[in-house]
Write a protein that holds these residues in place. Structure first.
Motif, PDB file in Angstrom:
ATOM      1  N   ILE A 856      -5.713 -58.789   1.916  1.00 53.05           N
ATOM      2  CA  ILE A 856      -5.360 -59.797   2.931  1.00 53.05           C
ATOM      3  C   ILE A 856      -5.886 -59.347   4.293  1.00 53.05           C
ATOM      4  O   ILE A 856      -6.456 -60.146   5.059  1.00 53.05           O
ATOM      5  N   CYS A 857      -5.720 -58.058   4.593  1.00 55.27           N
ATOM      6  CA  CYS A 857      -6.224 -57.535   5.869  1.00 55.27           C
ATOM      7  C   CYS A 857      -7.735 -57.723   5.956  1.00 55.27           C
ATOM      8  O   CYS A 857      -8.267 -58.117   6.997  1.00 55.27           O
ATOM      9  N   GLU A 858      -8.433 -57.427   4.855  1.00 55.58           N
ATOM     10  CA  GLU A 858      -9.901 -57.592   4.853  1.00 55.58           C
ATOM     11  C   GLU A 858     -10.268 -59.047   5.120  1.00 55.58           C
ATOM     12  O   GLU A 858     -11.205 -59.341   5.878  1.00 55.58           O
ATOM     13  N   PHE A 859      -9.526 -59.974   4.491  1.00 57.59           N
ATOM     14  CA  PHE A 859      -9.798 -61.397   4.691  1.00 57.59           C
ATOM     15  C   PHE A 859      -9.661 -61.783   6.168  1.00 57.59           C
ATOM     16  O   PHE A 859     -10.502 -62.497   6.717  1.00 57.59           O
ATOM     17  N   LEU A 860      -8.616 -61.271   6.821  1.00 56.13           N
ATOM     18  CA  LEU A 860      -8.391 -61.598   8.236  1.00 56.13           C
ATOM     19  C   LEU A 860      -9.418 -60.916   9.127  1.00 56.13           C
ATOM     20  O   LEU A 860      -9.924 -61.505  10.088  1.00 56.13           O
ATOM     21  N   TYR A 861      -9.731 -59.632   8.820  1.00 54.66           N
ATOM     22  CA  TYR A 861     -10.732 -58.923   9.635  1.00 54.66           C
ATOM     23  C   TYR A 861     -12.114 -59.558   9.490  1.00 54.66           C
ATOM     24  O   TYR A 861     -12.902 -59.573  10.448  1.00 54.66           O
ATOM     25  N   GLU A 862     -12.421 -60.068   8.317  1.00 56.82           N
ATOM     26  CA  GLU A 862     -13.728 -60.689   8.099  1.00 56.82           C
ATOM     27  C   GLU A 862     -13.869 -61.931   8.984  1.00 56.82           C
ATOM     28  O   GLU A 862     -14.950 -62.201   9.527  1.00 56.82           O
ATOM     29  N   LYS A 863     -12.777 -62.675   9.149  1.00 57.17           N
ATOM     30  CA  LYS A 863     -12.828 -63.858  10.015  1.00 57.17           C
ATOM     31  C   LYS A 863     -13.064 -63.456  11.474  1.00 57.17           C
ATOM     32  O   LYS A 863     -13.696 -64.186  12.233  1.00 57.17           O
ATOM     33  N   LYS A 864     -12.564 -62.263  11.843  1.00 58.09           N
ATOM     34  CA  LYS A 864     -12.712 -61.809  13.228  1.00 58.09           C
ATOM     35  C   LYS A 864     -13.944 -60.925  13.420  1.00 58.09           C
ATOM     36  O   LYS A 864     -14.174 -60.421  14.524  1.00 58.09           O
ATOM     37  N   HIS A 865     -14.716 -60.681  12.343  1.00 56.59           N
ATOM     38  CA  HIS A 865     -15.920 -59.836  12.394  1.00 56.59           C
ATOM     39  C   HIS A 865     -15.591 -58.401  12.788  1.00 56.59           C
ATOM     40  O   HIS A 865     -16.389 -57.732  13.439  1.00 56.59           O
ATOM     41  N   LEU A 866     -14.449 -57.929  12.400  1.00 55.02           N
ATOM     42  CA  LEU A 866     -14.080 -56.526  12.679  1.00 55.02           C
ATOM     43  C   LEU A 866     -14.415 -55.709  11.425  1.00 55.02           C
ATOM     44  O   LEU A 866     -13.537 -55.295  10.651  1.00 55.02           O
TER      45      LEU A 866
END
Length: 1333
Positions: A856-866
């Motif tokens: 889930i964290c990866e999914f959110l970070y991917e949206k933010k390009h982090l």
């Protein structure tokens, strides 16, 4: 065949004569009329048979004939070429080779007994049948096979020779006879008068091969054995008959051996092509089609393809319907290919020839005839008659004509009657033109003793032929092909398809009844039940299949079933065979008695699955609903029960109501119920078909009402609300939601359906939310389903958004460790749906990190390009830690990421290098990166260093050596130096390592003496590990020296081995000075190991000299190396004894073999006979000439000239040194045959050969023969000695045993330890070999 009354009478008359069985023929004597020359007739008639049958021909038309001398050697068939031997007359007839499953018996083969009883050879079929004989007579038979005319006389036969060709004109009034000596006669068939004798129509001295009328009665053509073709024009002027001859083709341009004028049948006499009077001619190289009228013209020339020169060219015309027009087609063949030429008359008046598709066969064709416009009869060189369907090129039937003993025309082609003055290229042994005669669907084949007629059977006959043989299945298959119009060579059926099908169907019904009665009659009365079942399994399905094909279920269920029901086994097989037809929807309605029997039979035999398949395909009106429903409930046949309720009563709810609440083990029923609900909501019938259109909406609403019921019909007080939805959710939440999703998709514009959908969603939320009976996966699946529905653009559903936040809290609960992966996956699916599912990302991220939902964290970070934070997610996730390398590689190599993002990731990777290092992961990088990795391995993972160097090829040697030397990894440095080729450098590095380890060992041993006894155990353990290191280092050096020594000279080897020996001896001296006894013993063993390994490459004297030069041993302390010296001396003694014994054995064996060979060579030779074994004459054939004789050790005697003629000498030496082999012994056939291709070794090739020369005195002196031994030599004794020895030994030779021993010990170099009393050392040898005398 045309459907004329005569044709039908022909069929009926000759149908009694079948090749398969011959019925009785009316007994009647032949009525032979009086003739002018009775003795001639008697000479050609055989003894009369008692049987005769009238033979009715189809019209008054002629067929060509044949005549041959049946007793001459070249007139018998290939199968009867031994006609001089009476045994061949008794050969058995072979059965007909037919394929009844496809075509049945196509041909009717009839023996013309009336004619066969009166002829020796030759036959022709027409309104009359004319037969020519070898005595110059022409016999004319009528349709009753009675002799009507005997034309010619004995004098005619003597003058003209045998009749070689016959032809009758189309109105059966004239007969042309061609003779072997070249004459042609014309007879009036009405009164038997001779009308013309033609002697000058063609060059004299050539036989008539063919003479044939054209459709014009005043025009005929003939072909002689010179290969020429002539036109004969008959004239009658003022009562005088004459004949004009015109040459159409000269034999000097290529011999013509077959001619065929185009004859038009009665129906096509007005065809425009007939005005041209076409004639086809076949030479040995080409085909010509010419027109005789209105003027001579060549219309077509067609060369043959390559074929056997001895093949017979064949010609045959036939009028064939092509594209609604009828035109003549010329079939011609030579070899194994039949060509077809369509001849058309164009509107311009020219003749156009079109080549048609060829027919390829695997046989040599010697006869070609049309039997109708679609079928040909071919005879091959093996006398096999093949019936071929021209459109499909399929062979319909093959008959063996061996019993016919076909007559061949070779005498006339060779023109033997006129001296054989013709071209040898003309067709010879296989020509049977005059033995085959065809007209209107009938073909006569002339044999040496009989005449046979072939005609196509009509369709009823072909079926009856199979029925007589009790081949009922094949008969039905053939009849069905007649019914469908797919059969070949069909005779006697109507052209109208409706009438044809009606007639054939009646015949098939008759066959079906016969087959049924036969099956019941032939049923085995006793025996195993399996045998009876198999018997009916071969019959009943066939009956059912053809009844349904004929669309006669009444026949199947009434007459047939009433007969089969008498037999219990037949009844069971019948009922079981219906299943496949019911399931295939070929049988939809059963009568009430059969349905009742079907249910009882399937139920009693436990075939419930089959019964269910049948019920759902049957017409509901044929079912007893009450009985069927009871059977379905008793046996849990859900599909059948649903079908009966739906189709029989339009009741779609009861099957769901009466189903028990689903449990986990009732998977089949639950899955069926889900599919059933899906079908009802989608408007489809279950299990197949569609719901009637007027019921679709009603059924859909009923099912919705059923699902949302608050309580079941017979509910108890304990029952929870919405029992049906609750049950389906517990059974399979995901599949039930999928069913709802599909139905929600189908009814977007139905207002009533939308209301039901909203109601169902509310019930789902009420039942599942905050219910501990449902797992996180089930709850998450519900909200994923809802999120997808809400995300649709035309969504009308309403769901409280707060519920999604509650689900988020529920799924991310950190206190619940159960189903961690499942809860994370459900939440991930929910996020992927997107749309209305809008969570506070900061809050969601905090919850996910707290719950360790790293995906889930990866999914959110991917949206933010982090992307750098994603690396932390991978590192912290134990399940996906190994995938970090793939992620980094993909991100750095794939487009779509900015340079800043890639740089951030690189920095993050460098920060975590130690964490993400994986020793088993090797990436293909550039040289500098490989060397950087090598440097890192030297620092952090030296245990993997050597494996990396051995497996990788991407580093540079010079830089790699510098890196390993920098970090003092000596083993790796030595490996690289050896790889580079610097053996000495590698040795020095390893030797330095060994010295260091020996120093450590010495220090430990020295310290161990002074240490307190309390540390004994610790010191012992440390010393063992140091000793192990010393052994490993020493083994590495020895391996290096072993690998390198074979490629070095003696001096280079000593530079390697001696420093190693000196190092070990120094350490041994130091170890002796210390107090550790165990260490000293180990070092002593290691030193001996070095000496043993050296001895394979360094000479022993050099080793001793090196030892004695040591300052320690040089001072007289030889006792320390006593064991070494004694071992060397023992090895020397052993090798010396071995060498002496081997030399003695070899000398003994060589002396014995040479003595044996000498004894064999000098032994006297004793000839077995006094004559040459080749010419069988005595060796002193002539007294006046010198003869050289050769005697072999085997006892055979030969003349030199005889051996030279038989090529028994081998070698290219001069005469005195020529080597000989015995012809009789070396020949593979016992003295017959030529020279052997390879020399045989053994007694047939003598080791001692004696050549004897006879010396004669001068003339006048008494002939005195003296035997002088000119030479006695050893032939190839050096080459053959070992072969002889190998043959004489019973066991393996001692030399081979010693050689094997010496090779096996060559590289061991082991020193034998000293043994007491070894001065008298001796080898224990095997006893001498046994010899064969």
């Amino acid at each position: 065949m045309t459907d004329s009354p005569d044709a039908r009478s022909l069929v009926s008359a000759s149908s009694q004569l079948n090749l398969m069985e011959v019925d009785a023929i009316d007994d009647k004597e032949f009525d032979i009329p009086q003739v002018d020359t009775p003795p001639t007739l008697e000479s050609i008639l055989n003894e009369l048979e008692d049987e005769e049958e009238p033979f009715v021909l189809e019209d008054t038309c002629v067929l060509n004939t044949d005549n041959m001398d049946a007793h001459s050697c070249d007139t018998s068939s290939l199968a009867s070429s031994d006609s001089g031997d009476p045994v061949h007359l008794k050969r058995k007839r072979r059965t007909v080779d037919l394929n009844p499953t496809v075509h049945g018996s196509v041909l009717r083969h009839s023996l013309l007994k009336g004619i066969s009883a009166q002829i020796v050879s030759a036959a022709t079929m027409s309104g009359v049948i004319a037969v020519g004989t070898s005595h110059g007579l022409a016999l004319v038979f009528d349709t009753n096979q009675a002799l009507r005319l005997c034309l010619g006389s004995k004098a005619t036969g003597a003058e003209f020779g045998a009749v070689s060709a016959l032809s009758i004109n189309h109105d059966c009034s004239r007969l042309l006879c061609g003779f072997a000596k070249g004459q042609i006669t014309m007879w009036d068939l009405a009164n038997g008068k001779l009308l013309r004798t033609i002697n000058d129509a063609h060059p004299p001295g050539t036989a008539i091969l063919h003479v044939k009328f054209t459709d014009d009665p005043t025009l005929a053509v003939c072909n002689d054995s010179g290969g020429s073709v002539f036109e004969l024009a008959f004239r009658r002027v003022m009562g005088m008959r004459s004949c004009d001859s015109r040459c159409l083709f000269s034999g000097s341009k290529g011999e013509v051996c077959s001619i065929e004028p185009l004859h038009a049948p009665q129906d096509f006499r007005d065809h425009p092509i007939t005005h041209y009077s076409l004639l086809a001619m076949a030479s040995l190289t080409k085909i010509l089609v010419i027109g005789l009228k209105p003027s001579l013209k060549v219309w077509m020339t067609f060369p043959y393809s390559k074929s056997d020169p001895s093949s017979v060219p064949q010609l045959a015309w036939q009028f064939v319907p092509v594209q609604k027009t009828v035109n003549p087609v010329l079939a011609f063949s030579k070899g194994d290919t039949v060509h077809f030429l369509l001849v058309k008359k164009e509107e311009t008046g020219t003749i156009h020839v079109i080549k048609q598709r060829q027919l390829h066969l695997s046989c040599d064709i010697i006869s070609l005839s049309w039997i109708n416009s679609r079928t040909l009869l071919l005879v091959d060189s093996h006398e096999k008659l093949q019936v071929v369907d021209r459109p499909s090129q399929e062979i319909l039937e093959t008959l063996d004509l061996e019993q016919v003993q076909l007559v061949y025309n070779s005498r006339h082609f060779k023109s033997l009657a006129t001296g054989g003055n013709v071209s040898q290229a003309l067709v010879g042994e296989k020509a049977c033109y005059q033995s085959v005669s065809s007209y209107g669907g009938q073909i006569v084949y002339l044999g040496t003793k009989s005449a046979h007629i072939m005609a196509l059977r009509n369709w009823r006959e072909r079926i009856d032929c199979l029925l007589k043989q009790e081949h009922f299945v094949e008969a039905l298959s053939l009849a069905w092909s007649f019914h469908e119009g797919t059969a070949k060579a069909v005779v006697g059926l109507f052209g109208d398809p409706v009438k044809r099908k009606g007639v054939v169907a009646d015949k098939m019904v008759e066959i079906i009844f016969q087959f049924t009665e036969h099956a019941l009659k032939k049923c085995p009365e006793q025996g195993k039940i399996q045998v009876m079942e198999q018997h009916f399994h071969d019959v009943v399905p066939v009956l059912v299949d053809y009844c349904l094909l004929l669309q006669r279920p009444d026949l199947l269920f009434n007459q047939l079933y009433s007969r089969l029901v008498e037999n219990t086994v037949a009844k069971g097989v019948f009922l079981e065979s219906l299943e496949s037809y019911i399931v295939a929807d070929r049988l939809g309605h059963l009568t009430t008695p059969i349905m009742r029997d079907l249910l009882a039979h399937y139920q009693s035999n436990g075939m419930m699955d089959s019964l269910e398949r049948c019920i759902v395909h049957l017409d509901i009106t044929s079912l007893d609903i009450q009985q069927v429903v009871q059977v379905c409930w008793d046996n849990q046949l859900y599909d059948a029960m649903i079908y009966v309720f739906n189709s029989g009563m339009n009741d779609y709810i009861t099957p769901m109501e009466v189903s028990p609440f689903l449990q986990n083990d009732e998977v089949v029923m639950g899955n069926k119920l889900l599919v059933y609900i899906s079908c009802c909501l989608a408007g489809r019938a279950y299990p197949l078909g569609d719901i009637p259109e007027d019921l679709v909406v009603q059924v859909k609403n009923q099912v919705y009402e059923f699902l949302i019921r608050l309580h079941s019909a017979d509910s108890s007080d304990e029952e929870e609300v919405f029992p049906y939805i609750r049950t389906l959710l517990h059974f399979d939440t995901r599949e039930f939601l999928n069913v709802l999703a599909m139905t929600f998709e189908d009814f977007k514009n139905d207002k009533q359906a939308l209301e039901y959908q909203q109601r169902i969603v509310d019930i789902l939320l009420q039942v599942m939310v905050d219910n501990p009976d449902f797992t996180p996966s089930q709850v998450g699946g519900l909200f994923t389903f809802l999120a997808r529905q809400l995300a649709k653009p035309d969504n009308t559903l309403f769901v409280n958004r707060k519920l999604f936040d509650q689900v988020l809290e529920f799924l991310c609960c950190p206190d619940d460790d159960s189903r961690h992966t499942e809860r994370q996956q459900v939440l991930l699916e929910l996020l992927h749906v997107g749309g209305v599912v809008q969570f506070n990302e900061e809050r969601l991220l905090a919850l996910a990190e707290k719950a360790k939902f790293y995906q889930i964290c990866e999914f959110l970070y991917e949206k933010k390009h982090l992307h750098d934070k994603i690396i932390d997610c991978y590192l912290r996730d134990p399940l996906r830690k190994g995938e970090i390398f793939s992620y980094i590689h993909n991100l750095l190599s794939m487009p779509g990421y900015s340079p800043e993002e890639k740089q951030t990731v690189k920095e993050k990777v460098l920060q975590n290098m130690q964490v993400i290092h994986h020793p088993g992961t090797m990436l293909l990088l550039e040289h500098d990166l490989h060397e950087l990795l090598l440097d890192l391995l030297c620092r952090f993972a030296p245990q993997n260093l050597l494996r990396f160097l051995q497996t990788s090829q991407h580093y540079r040697l010079k830089e790699a050596i510098q890196i390993t030397q920098k970090y003092h990894h000596n083993e790796a440095t030595a490996y690289l130096l050896e790889k580079k080729g610097d053996i000495q450098g590698a040795f020095d590095v390893l030797l330095e390592t060994l010295k260091e380890k020996l120093s450590v060992l010495a220090a430990e041993s020295d310290g161990g003496v002074e240490e307190d006894e309390r540390h004994d155990d610790e010191e012992k353990t440390g010393g063992e590990s140091t000793l192990t290191g010393v052994k490993d280092s020493l083994n590495d050096i020895i391996d290096l020296c072993h690998r390198s020594s074979p490629n070095l000279n003696q001096q280079q080897r000593e530079v390697l081995w001696f420093p190693l020996l000196e190092t070990m001896m120094n350490s041994q001296r130091q170890g002796k000075g210390l107090g550790a006894k165990h260490t000293f013993e180990v070092l002593k063993e290691l030193t001996m190991k070095v000496l043993n390994c050296m001895s394979s490459f360094i000479s022993l004297p050099a080793i001793i000299q090196q030892i004695l030069q040591d300052p320690v041993y040089g001072k007289g302390k030889l006792a320390e190396i006593q064991g070494l010296i004694l071992g060397m001396l023992d090895t020397f003694t052993y090798e010396q004894t071995l060498l002496e014994t081997t030399t003695s054995l070899l000398n003994h064996d060589l002396h014995w073999s040479l003595a044996h060979l000498r004894a064999a060579v000098t032994r006297g030779l004793h000839p077995r006979q006094d004559y040459c074994n080749i010419c069988l004459q005595q060796y002193k054939r002539r007294q006046d000439s010198a003869e050289e004789i050769i005697v072999f050790s085997c006892g055979h005697l030969y003349h030199v000239q005889c051996l030279q003629q038989k090529d028994c000498g081998w070698g290219v030496a001069p005469e005195l040194q020529q080597r000989w082999s015995c012809y009789k012994c070396s020949s593979s056939k016992g003295g017959r045959g030529g020279t052997s291709s390879e020399q045989k070794r053994g007694r047939s090739t003598s080791l001692a050969q004696t050549r004897v020369t006879s010396v004669h005195h001068e003339a006048g002196a008494e002939a005195d023969r003296k035997k002088v031994f000119v030479e006695a030599t050893l032939d190839l004794h050096q080459e053959q000695s070992w072969d002889q020895l190998r043959c004489l030994y019973r066991g393996p030779s001692r030399l081979s045993i010693l050689s094997e021993l010496s090779h096996s010990n060559e590289k061991t170099g082991l020193l034998i330890t000293a043994q007491p009393g070894s001065e008298n050392f001796q080898l224990k040898l095997s006893p001498p070999p046994l010899f064969e005398e």
